[in-house]
Design an enzyme around this catalytic site. Structure first.
Site, PDB file in Angstrom:
ATOM      1  N   LYS A 223      -2.369  19.347 -21.907  1.00 31.45           N
ATOM      2  CA  LYS A 223      -3.479  19.831 -21.065  1.00 31.45           C
ATOM      3  C   LYS A 223      -4.607  18.801 -21.028  1.00 31.45           C
ATOM      4  CE  LYS A 223      -6.757  22.613 -22.846  1.00 31.45           C
ATOM      5  NZ  LYS A 223      -8.148  22.197 -22.619  1.00 31.45           N
ATOM      6  N   ASN A 224      -4.942  18.238 -22.174  1.00 31.30           N
ATOM      7  CA  ASN A 224      -6.094  17.333 -22.250  1.00 31.30           C
ATOM      8  C   ASN A 224      -5.789  15.918 -21.762  1.00 31.30           C
ATOM      9  OD1 ASN A 224      -7.544  19.468 -23.117  1.00 31.30           O
ATOM     10  ND2 ASN A 224      -7.544  18.884 -25.270  1.00 31.30           N
TER      11      ASN A 224
ATOM     12  N   ARG B 138     -15.088  23.065 -18.163  1.00 32.65           N
ATOM     13  CA  ARG B 138     -15.978  21.972 -18.529  1.00 32.65           C
ATOM     14  C   ARG B 138     -15.390  20.622 -18.147  1.00 32.65           C
ATOM     15  NH1 ARG B 138     -17.266  18.387 -22.118  1.00 32.65           N
ATOM     16  NH2 ARG B 138     -19.453  18.145 -22.742  1.00 32.65           N
TER      17      ARG B 138
ATOM     18  N   CYS C  34     -16.155  26.794 -22.662  1.00 38.92           N
ATOM     19  CA  CYS C  34     -16.035  27.984 -23.510  1.00 38.92           C
ATOM     20  C   CYS C  34     -17.188  28.006 -24.535  1.00 38.92           C
ATOM     21  CB  CYS C  34     -14.680  28.016 -24.195  1.00 38.92           C
ATOM     22  SG  CYS C  34     -14.063  26.422 -24.625  1.00 38.92           S
TER      23      CYS C  34
ATOM     24  N   ARG D 133     -21.934  21.899 -25.659  1.00 37.81           N
ATOM     25  CA  ARG D 133     -21.103  20.986 -24.862  1.00 37.81           C
ATOM     26  C   ARG D 133     -21.978  20.137 -23.942  1.00 37.81           C
ATOM     27  NH1 ARG D 133     -16.067  23.187 -24.851  1.00 37.81           N
ATOM     28  NH2 ARG D 133     -15.324  21.071 -24.554  1.00 37.81           N
ATOM     29  N   PRO D 134     -23.009  19.428 -24.488  1.00 39.04           N
ATOM     30  CA  PRO D 134     -23.876  18.619 -23.619  1.00 39.04           C
ATOM     31  C   PRO D 134     -23.080  17.495 -22.959  1.00 39.04           C
ATOM     32  CG  PRO D 134     -24.275  18.087 -25.898  1.00 39.04           C
ATOM     33  CD  PRO D 134     -23.369  19.283 -25.895  1.00 39.04           C
ATOM     34  N   ILE D 135     -23.701  16.943 -21.924  1.00 30.50           N
ATOM     35  CA  ILE D 135     -23.044  15.811 -21.238  1.00 30.50           C
ATOM     36  C   ILE D 135     -23.998  14.623 -21.196  1.00 30.50           C
ATOM     37  CG2 ILE D 135     -21.433  17.186 -19.838  1.00 30.50           C
ATOM     38  CD1 ILE D 135     -23.482  17.035 -17.551  1.00 30.50           C
ATOM     39  N   ASP D 136     -24.928  14.587 -22.166  1.00 29.84           N
ATOM     40  CA  ASP D 136     -25.925  13.501 -22.184  1.00 29.84           C
ATOM     41  C   ASP D 136     -25.285  12.119 -22.239  1.00 29.84           C
ATOM     42  OD1 ASP D 136     -25.186  14.572 -24.759  1.00 29.84           O
ATOM     43  OD2 ASP D 136     -26.564  13.143 -25.648  1.00 29.84           O
TER      44      ASP D 136
ATOM     45  N   ASP E 248      -8.837  20.818 -32.472  1.00 23.80           N
ATOM     46  CA  ASP E 248      -8.124  21.814 -31.668  1.00 23.80           C
ATOM     47  C   ASP E 248      -7.026  22.517 -32.458  1.00 23.80           C
ATOM     48  OD1 ASP E 248      -8.394  19.662 -28.781  1.00 23.80           O
ATOM     49  OD2 ASP E 248      -9.742  21.210 -29.527  1.00 23.80           O
TER      50      ASP E 248
ATOM     51  N   ARG F   2      -5.627  29.619 -20.141  1.00 23.52           N
ATOM     52  CA  ARG F   2      -6.326  28.379 -19.758  1.00 23.52           C
ATOM     53  C   ARG F   2      -5.728  27.183 -20.483  1.00 23.52           C
ATOM     54  NH1 ARG F   2     -12.351  27.759 -20.876  1.00 23.52           N
ATOM     55  NH2 ARG F   2     -11.769  25.683 -20.164  1.00 23.52           N
TER      56      ARG F   2
HETATM   57  C1  EPZ Z   1     -12.170  16.954 -25.336  1.00 18.11           C
HETATM   58  O1  EPZ Z   1     -13.395  17.628 -25.108  1.00 18.11           O
HETATM   59  C2  EPZ Z   1     -11.098  18.025 -25.221  1.00 18.11           C
HETATM   60  N1  EPZ Z   1     -11.116  18.600 -23.877  1.00 18.11           N
HETATM   61  C3  EPZ Z   1     -11.368  19.124 -26.261  1.00 18.11           C
HETATM   62  O2  EPZ Z   1     -10.321  20.086 -26.169  1.00 18.11           O
HETATM   63  C4  EPZ Z   1     -11.318  18.477 -27.650  1.00 18.11           C
HETATM   64  O3  EPZ Z   1     -11.599  19.461 -28.630  1.00 18.11           O
HETATM   65  C5  EPZ Z   1     -12.366  17.357 -27.724  1.00 18.11           C
HETATM   66  O4  EPZ Z   1     -12.121  16.399 -26.670  1.00 18.11           O
HETATM   67  C6  EPZ Z   1     -12.313  16.614 -29.057  1.00 18.11           C
HETATM   68  O5  EPZ Z   1     -11.041  16.108 -29.257  1.00 18.11           O
HETATM   69  C7  EPZ Z   1     -10.504  17.926 -22.869  1.00 18.11           C
HETATM   70  O6  EPZ Z   1      -9.986  16.844 -23.048  1.00 18.11           O
HETATM   71  C8  EPZ Z   1     -10.501  18.599 -21.534  1.00 18.11           C
HETATM   72  P1  EPZ Z   1     -16.061  15.282 -26.923  1.00 18.11           P
HETATM   73  P2  EPZ Z   1     -14.764  16.780 -24.885  1.00 18.11           P
HETATM   74  O7  EPZ Z   1     -16.839  14.704 -25.799  1.00 18.11           O
HETATM   75  O8  EPZ Z   1     -14.487  15.551 -24.129  1.00 18.11           O
HETATM   76  C9  EPZ Z   1     -20.501  16.202 -28.303  1.00 18.11           C
HETATM   77  C10 EPZ Z   1      -9.423  22.249 -26.057  1.00 18.11           C
HETATM   78  O9  EPZ Z   1      -9.475  23.310 -26.693  1.00 18.11           O
HETATM   79  N2  EPZ Z   1     -20.933  15.534 -27.067  1.00 18.11           N
HETATM   80  O10 EPZ Z   1     -15.244  14.373 -27.798  1.00 18.11           O
HETATM   81  O11 EPZ Z   1     -15.788  17.727 -24.391  1.00 18.11           O
HETATM   82  C11 EPZ Z   1     -19.830  17.540 -27.995  1.00 18.11           C
HETATM   83  O12 EPZ Z   1     -20.801  18.552 -27.818  1.00 18.11           O
HETATM   84  C12 EPZ Z   1     -10.673  21.442 -25.808  1.00 18.11           C
HETATM   85  O13 EPZ Z   1      -8.365  21.760 -25.555  1.00 18.11           O
HETATM   86  C13 EPZ Z   1     -22.288  15.314 -26.860  1.00 18.11           C
HETATM   87  O14 EPZ Z   1     -23.112  15.662 -27.691  1.00 18.11           O
HETATM   88  O15 EPZ Z   1     -15.098  16.411 -26.402  1.00 18.11           O
HETATM   89  C14 EPZ Z   1     -18.981  17.772 -29.208  1.00 18.11           C
HETATM   90  O16 EPZ Z   1     -19.798  18.325 -30.237  1.00 18.11           O
HETATM   91  C15 EPZ Z   1     -11.867  21.976 -26.569  1.00 18.11           C
HETATM   92  N3  EPZ Z   1     -22.704  14.726 -25.711  1.00 18.11           N
HETATM   93  C16 EPZ Z   1     -18.563  16.353 -29.606  1.00 18.11           C
HETATM   94  O17 EPZ Z   1     -19.467  15.455 -28.943  1.00 18.11           O
HETATM   95  C17 EPZ Z   1     -21.807  14.335 -24.749  1.00 18.11           C
HETATM   96  O18 EPZ Z   1     -22.234  13.799 -23.694  1.00 18.11           O
HETATM   97  C18 EPZ Z   1     -17.146  16.019 -29.188  1.00 18.11           C
HETATM   98  O19 EPZ Z   1     -17.086  16.148 -27.799  1.00 18.11           O
HETATM   99  C19 EPZ Z   1     -20.429  14.567 -24.951  1.00 18.11           C
HETATM  100  C20 EPZ Z   1     -20.015  15.162 -26.128  1.00 18.11           C
END
Ligand code: EPZ
Length: 425
Positions: free
Chosen positions: A24-25, A96, A120, A125-128, A310, A402
């Site tokens: 999925k990811n 997201r 979820c 889940r910020p996008i900063d 995960d 999902r």
């Molecule tokens: C991806 O999410 C996966 N989703 C997640 O899977 C997975 O848990 C995660 O990577 C970690 O491996 C998809 O690929 C669609 P991150 P992503 O950016 O990209 C913080 C599932 O259940 N962060 O590595 O959102 C964030 O809040 C899902 O399949 C910021 O602060 O993960 C988190 O605490 C859940 N600012 C941490 O970093 C940002 O701009 C890791 O997030 C981006 C992230």
């Protein structure tokens, strides 16, 4: 109104062999990456989970044409007529991962308008990191109500040092950089297998990308990227979930196409518990024979190749039924312990302080009325329900749908007693 829920009953030790779906990811970001090209691309081994259908709706809302062949798990996506760069709030709210279209839209069209993403319950889940990166590349970012607007007449190459190896930020920057003239570098990039699958398809499209040692990605922009054919990697998270279902029911399972080499830390923990775990030749295929007296193990979730966040919730179920005390620390997301309350309802002994769960193993869990709070917690509760004495019900199965193409179907084939019922209210 029909509300569907699962009925989960104590099941015999799960036995047998199971196929897997595509990751999925990987497929979600790869579908988004096709925006970088103009023409027809073909994706094989596509998992048809609800999130994939959400991404299909998103691409169609931009003007892409999508042809689905569910029997062969194939998608043909034609991006020749993409005419819009705005992603509606309804789609963004449900998934997201929709944020992942921002980099490709900016790179190909110089603009993107997206509603603030949803997702979820596992944290803000910020996008900063995504937005700061695009701004540094020269995009003007503005917020108007709940819509984010990004515009750039041209993007400029940059050297990024990520404060955290964010998967999404790594992927979005990489996709934007493929059409940005000059060299963009990402230091402390995410190393998840799904990121490498994205790199593989981008290289097929003609992108100049190199993963250097110690997690540095270098991208040299090109003028144009071509449509491609690509097969999605297998889902290591679905594999881990199925292995845990066999482990907690004391069974034996064979996953001939599981990416064992992408699960090494997790598999090592299963071995530490006393389960017999064998990885196939070249790291493909995993066989597990459960021990009847599993030992509790502790772990912290970490970015790849550490223990995957995960699999934290499903692995917690195994600790609840193991001998001894374990400590599970969630370091990736700030609110990914919502399954604890549900497992406590089943008789699990868990003390939670922030994102640190201290678990004292018990002999049995008992069936209860469960509410699934997020994708991976829903999988954990299914596993707990088929291992527990008696019967459980679980609502919130949209989370399961999902994240997995047909987890319940795979488990039923291995002997799990799961039925879907609908309640007319
Ligand atoms: C991806 O999410 C996966 N989703 C997640 O899977 C997975 O848990 C995660 O990577 C970690 O491996 C998809 O690929 C669609 P991150 P992503 O950016 O990209 C913080 C599932 O259940 N962060 O590595 O959102 C964030 O809040 C899902 O399949 C910021 O602060 O993960 C988190 O605490 C859940 N600012 C941490 O970093 C940002 O701009 C890791 O997030 C981006 C992230």
């Amino acid at each position: 109104m029909h509300a569907e829920f699962l009925v989960l009953e104590k099941s015999p030790a799960l036995h047998g062999s199971s196929e897997l779906s595509g990751a999925k990811n990987a497929v979600l970001v790869i579908m988004a990456s096709l925006i970088l090209t103009s023409g027809k691309s073909t994706l094989h081994n596509v998992p048809f989970s609800h999130d994939v259908f959400q991404m299909i709706s998103l691409l169609e809302s931009l003007g892409a044409q999508v042809f689905i062949d569910a029997d062969t798990h194939t998608l043909i996506i034609d991006t020749s007529n993409i005419s819009s760069c705005a992603v509606n709030a309804d789609i963004m709210r449900k998934m997201r991962a929709s944020i992942l279209v921002m980099g490709p839209l900016l790179a190909r069209f110089g603009k993107a308008a997206i509603a603030l993403p949803g997702g979820c319950l596992i944290g803000d889940r910020p996008i900063d990191m995504h937005l700061n990166a695009f701004a540094r590349m020269g995009a003007g970012i503005s917020l108007d109500g709940s819509y984010l607007y990004a515009q750039a007449t041209r993007l400029n190459p940059q050297r990024f040092i990520l404060s955290y190896p964010s998967v999404g930020a790594t992927e979005n920057i990489m996709m934007a950089a493929t059409l940005t003239e000059g060299k963009t570098t990402i230091v402390n990039a995410a190393l998840e297998p799904e990121v490498f699958d994205l790199i593989a398809i981008l290289q097929k499209m003609g992108a100049q990308i190199e993963m250097l040692p110690a997690g540095v990605i270098e991208i040299v922009g090109v003028k144009e990227l071509k449509p491609v054919t690509h097969t999605i990697i297998m889902d290591r998270l679905e594999a881990g979930t199925l292995l845990l279902a066999a482990a907690v029911t004391g069974g034996e399972i064979n996953l001939p196409r599981a990416p064992g080499s992408s699960l090494e830390v997790f598999l090592e923990k299963l071995s530490e518990m006393g389960h017999s775990v064998d990885i196939g030749i070249d790291g493909i295929g995993v066989h597990l024979k459960a021990t009847k007296s599993p030992r509790a193990v502790s772990f912290k979730t970490m970015p790849y190749p550490g223990f995957p966040t995960d699999l934290q919730a499903p692995m917690m179920v195994a600790q609840c039924l193991a001998d001894g005390t374990s400590v599970i620390t969630e370091t990736v997301f700030e609110n990914r312990m919502l399954h604890v309350r549900e497992l406590q309802k089943m008789g699990a002994h868990i003390e939670l302080e922030g994102m640190v769960a201290k678990i004292k193993g018990v002999d049995v869990l008992y069936g209860a009325s469960l509410i699934a709070p997020d994708i991976r917690a829903s999988a954990a509760l299914v596993i707990a329900g088929v291992a527990a004495q008696g019967t459980s019900t679980m609502t919130g199965i949209h989370h399961l749908l999902r994240g997995y193409q047909d987890l319940c179907g795979s488990l039923q084939k291995l002997g799990a007693r799961i039925t879907v019922q609908s309640e007319v209210s």
